[in-house]
Design an enzyme around this catalytic site. Sequence first.
Site, mmCIF file in Angstrom:
data_model
loop_
_atom_site.group_PDB
_atom_site.id
_atom_site.type_symbol
_atom_site.label_atom_id
_atom_site.label_comp_id
_atom_site.label_asym_id
_atom_site.label_seq_id
_atom_site.Cartn_x
_atom_site.Cartn_y
_atom_site.Cartn_z
ATOM 1 N N ALA A 1 -19.184 -0.542 -44.536
ATOM 2 C CA ALA A 1 -18.856 0.187 -43.310
ATOM 3 C C ALA A 1 -19.970 0.081 -42.262
ATOM 4 C CB ALA A 1 -18.570 1.644 -43.647
ATOM 5 N N LYS B 1 -33.736 13.446 -41.130
ATOM 6 C CA LYS B 1 -32.427 13.156 -41.707
ATOM 7 C C LYS B 1 -32.342 13.654 -43.143
ATOM 8 C CE LYS B 1 -28.834 9.749 -42.293
ATOM 9 N NZ LYS B 1 -28.392 8.346 -42.248
ATOM 10 N N ASN C 1 -30.624 5.903 -46.866
ATOM 11 C CA ASN C 1 -30.930 7.324 -46.838
ATOM 12 C C ASN C 1 -32.154 7.580 -47.710
ATOM 13 O OD1 ASN C 1 -28.755 8.263 -45.215
ATOM 14 N ND2 ASN C 1 -27.366 8.092 -46.959
ATOM 15 N N ALA D 1 -22.087 -5.987 -46.482
ATOM 16 C CA ALA D 1 -21.412 -5.780 -45.188
ATOM 17 C C ALA D 1 -20.240 -4.829 -45.359
ATOM 18 C CB ALA D 1 -20.955 -7.127 -44.622
#
Length: 329
Positions: free
Chosen positions: A10, A204, A102, A8
Amino acid sequence: MKVAVLGAGAIGAYVGAALHRAGAEVHLIARGEHLAAMRRSGVRVLSPRGDFTAHPRATDDPYEVGPVDYVFLGLKANSYAAAGPMIRPLLHETTGIIAAQNGIPWWYFHRLPGPYQGHVIQSVDPGGAVTAALPLERAIGCVVYAATEIEAPGVIRHLEGTRFSIGEPDGSLSPRCTAFSGAMVAGGLKCPVEADLRRDIWIKLMGNIAFNPISALTRATMAGICRHRHTRDLVVTMMRETVEVARRVGCDPAISIERRLAGAERAGEHKTSTLQDLEKGKPLELDVILAAVVELADLTGADVPTLRAIHAVADLLDERVRQDLAATG
């Protein structure tokens, strides 16, 4: 709905606060001063869309949480293989694992029709270690289009973006995705359920694969990389090679390089997550962003000389960071 946010930080605390605001039972799993602050005062979100405070439960022990409907992973992808002991207490028969990462996910070829169905990408899932920790049938993909940072322990600064696209590896619009999307929307976030999340992943990644390693190697912001003629040209070349690899594994990102570059340029004087990790002396999250695409180029026969060169020097930088980290304990 019961949700555990493992990692937990940002992004994770921001999502957890939004889901709690929507009425979900949320448990934040964190550590250190950040955990202590969230236990004491909740999660304070500072945002251009309006500040708010949420008070979800917070702990460092997943056994205190028990089985949940969803685990939202806010960890870096290079921590996934070691996450099994933290994940197992959170699972029941149908728990979904939403991986907000990512780069190329470990589930990429799971249930993907075509010549590579079931293929294991070793740079992402070495020896199947990630799959052992995060079973494929539980995986729900997530592409994050939000920027947040921890301004102080327990305080999240929301900079821009509220979109968290999710999707099943098989492309189905499943009830579990629909339910989670509804909770996110109720909490004030965008959460479309995509039939082809892999397209979002590559769009992305076109930016991440260039800006993240270049920023770490040069210490430059995204705008700084774009302003410098030679690094701007380098970004364009890396994006072109990335699109070629995407097409060879059956995905067309369907966005022009010029548009993707312009979107990155609008981020301004933003430090990529890789540069931030470097400045903090943390290992660099490059395997899923860069090494995986080079590995897919090997698999498909794509010619990616620029990606290979940047991977070589960025990998050496990461090796030195890890050596320094080991030396300092």
